[in-house]
Design an enzyme around this catalytic site. Structure first.
Site, PDB file in Angstrom:
ATOM      1  N   ASP A   1     -13.103   8.088 -16.038  1.00  0.00           N
ATOM      2  CA  ASP A   1     -13.929   9.227 -15.255  1.00  0.00           C
ATOM      3  C   ASP A   1     -15.426   8.853 -15.630  1.00  0.00           C
ATOM      4  OD1 ASP A   1     -15.108  11.716 -14.631  1.00  0.00           O
ATOM      5  OD2 ASP A   1     -13.420  12.648 -15.359  1.00  0.00           O
ATOM      6  N   HIS A   2     -16.191   8.787 -14.568  1.00  0.00           N
ATOM      7  CA  HIS A   2     -17.670   8.562 -14.539  1.00  0.00           C
ATOM      8  C   HIS A   2     -18.564   9.577 -15.285  1.00  0.00           C
ATOM      9  CE1 HIS A   2     -21.018   5.952 -14.768  1.00  0.00           C
ATOM     10  NE2 HIS A   2     -20.811   5.270 -13.696  1.00  0.00           N
ATOM     11  N   ARG A   3     -17.930  10.976 -15.169  1.00  0.00           N
ATOM     12  CA  ARG A   3     -18.668  11.881 -15.671  1.00  0.00           C
ATOM     13  C   ARG A   3     -18.862  11.825 -17.399  1.00  0.00           C
ATOM     14  NH1 ARG A   3     -15.158  16.670 -13.250  1.00  0.00           N
ATOM     15  NH2 ARG A   3     -13.690  15.122 -14.232  1.00  0.00           N
TER      16      ARG A   3
END
Length: 453
Positions: free
Chosen positions: A423-425
């Site tokens: 998850d790039h968040r």
């Protein structure tokens, strides 16, 4: 008073289930605890017991219908209730006389006195009195349905008169010879399909209407079953909510495979299976301690990252119901041998439809291994609300250059393609590369895996 029986709270965020089979009919006598329905959720298949001893007054559901928690499934009458109004008036002498047709009297006379009516199927007769639903596990009933067999016609050999999978298979072999064709499972009727409520997919861009495929040729419509329907919604949510990024690398498993073969038989003797998935689970747990952000979830509403200080690893299992993800809890506190036994037992429960809600929930990180089916790589979807997933493809013996450009040799090594989708968040590419590098270190050096885990 009539007892309304509603679908109880199934826990773990499960709000609905699909009726797989109704085991009783209206008017049937039932005992408290007797199975009356088979319900399938996205977690497991379970027999639903009667809450009372009495009779079935009304059945409000049918096979293939989706029901929600709190919805009335059946109405029961407790033992002794409703008997007076149902009792027929005394017959007159004239009414007591035989009024059956002559041919029916002849059939009755041919039957041995004192024996219940018997059921036959095809050229092979499985004879037993008609006594209502036979006891059988959900997996056994599912097998019977798949083979097109009425389970009530199968002679039980299990404890307490239960029908076993072997009973069903034996019946199918005897009844399915060249003179007898096993009927296929009847398709879901159109009117039933139209009445079954369908939950709307997650909100997002409105999809254009489908073309009329029937104009091109013959089509078949298959209703989404519980697991497949839940999977469709779950991956749609994950894909729409999580910005996915995948980093890939390879691990040299040559030394680990030698280790696995050395201890394989010892693990089998203890009831386990020392698979590559077991070793990967242990390596992931060790790496999660060094990179705790991969063991987290993100709460966008409160703008917080929730780091979990427990390590429950889920692993994808391919079943006849669809893809399920059982969870091994507290992996960091268990030995490789313990994990090998637990993984095998848990996998068997899942494939037999006996897994509990607890078996299929509470995960913090997931592994999916498609290696047994082949493949040189994969980009898996994250198991929401987790933030990362490890993908394993097929390990292959490959030529590898050992040394440097001045002094090297070509050697054969067992190489495993790996991928980490994150998850790039919450995570960045550099962190994902370091995390996967540590997993590779543990897989390439079994001694380090033992020491660090």
């Amino acid at each position: 008073m009539p007892v309304e029986f509603k679908l109880p709270d199934l826990g773990e965020g499960i709000h609905e289930g699909e009726i797989i089979e109704v085991l009783v009919q209206e008017g049937d006598k039932v005992e408290d605890g007797q199975s009356v329905l088979i319900v399938e959720t996205d977690k497991a298949t379970a027999e639903v017991p009667s809450p009372v001893t009495g009779s079935v007054k009304e059945i409000k559901v049918k096979a293939g219908q989706t029901v929600r928690v709190g919805e009335v499934l059946m109405v029961f009458l407790k033992q002794g209730e409703g008997e007076e109004e149902k009792a027929p008036p005394p017959k007159t002498p004239e009414e007591k006389r035989e009024t059956r047709p002559p041919e029916e009297k002849e059939k009755k006379a041919e039957a041995p006195a004192g024996k219940a009516e018997e059921v036959t199927r095809g050229t092979e007769a499985e004879k037993r009195p008609i006594e209502g639903p036979v006891p059988a596990a959900p997996s056994t009933r599912r097998l019977a349905r798949e083979l097109g067999i009425d389970i009530n016609r199968v002679k039980p050999t299990g404890t307490g008169g239960r029908v076993t999978p072997d009973d069903v298979r034996a019946f199918a072999e005897r009844a399915g010879g060249p003179e007898t064709e096993i009927p296929s499972r009847p398709p879901l009727r159109k009117e039933t399909e139209e009445k079954i409520p369908r939950e709307k997919p997650p909100e997002g861009p409105e999809a254009p209407p489908l073309p009329q495929f029937e104009r091109v040729g013959q089509v078949e419509r298959i209703p989404l079953r519980s697991v497949r329907r839940t999977t469709a919604k779950h991956v749609a949510i994950a894909w729409s909510q999580i910005p996915h990024v995948t980093h890939m690398d390879v691990a040299d498993l040559t030394e680990l495979e030698a280790f696995r073969r050395k201890y394989k038989e010892q693990v089998v003797a203890q009831g386990g299976n020392l698979s590559m998935t077991v070793l990967a689970i242990k390596a992931v747990a060790a790496a999660l301690k060094k990179f705790p952000l991969f063991n987290s979830s993100i709460d966008m509403e409160s703008e917080e990252i929730i780091i979990k200080h427990y390590h429950n690893i889920g692993f994808a299992v391919d079943t006849d119901r669809g893809l399920l993800v059982p969870v091994i809890r507290d992996v960091d506190c268990k030995s490789i041998f313990d994990l090998a036994v637990e993984l095998k037992e848990l996998t068997e429960r899942v494939r037999q439809g006996k897994a509990s809600n607890e078996d299929l929930s509470g995960g913090t990180f997931t592994i999916t291994n498609v290696g047994p089916m082949g493949g040189t790589g994969l980009s898996p979807i994250i198991n929401y609300p987790e933030v990362a997933i490890l993908g394993m493809a097929q390990a292959r013996l490959q030529p590898v250059v050992a040394g440097d450009e001045k002094n090297y040799e070509i050697v054969a090594r067992l190489m495993l393609p790996l991928s980490i989708t994150f998850d790039h968040r919450v995570l960045d590419g550099a962190e994902a590369a370091r995390f996967l590098n540590m997993i590779i270190e543990f897989l390439e050096d079994p001694e380090k895996l033992f020491i660090m885990s």
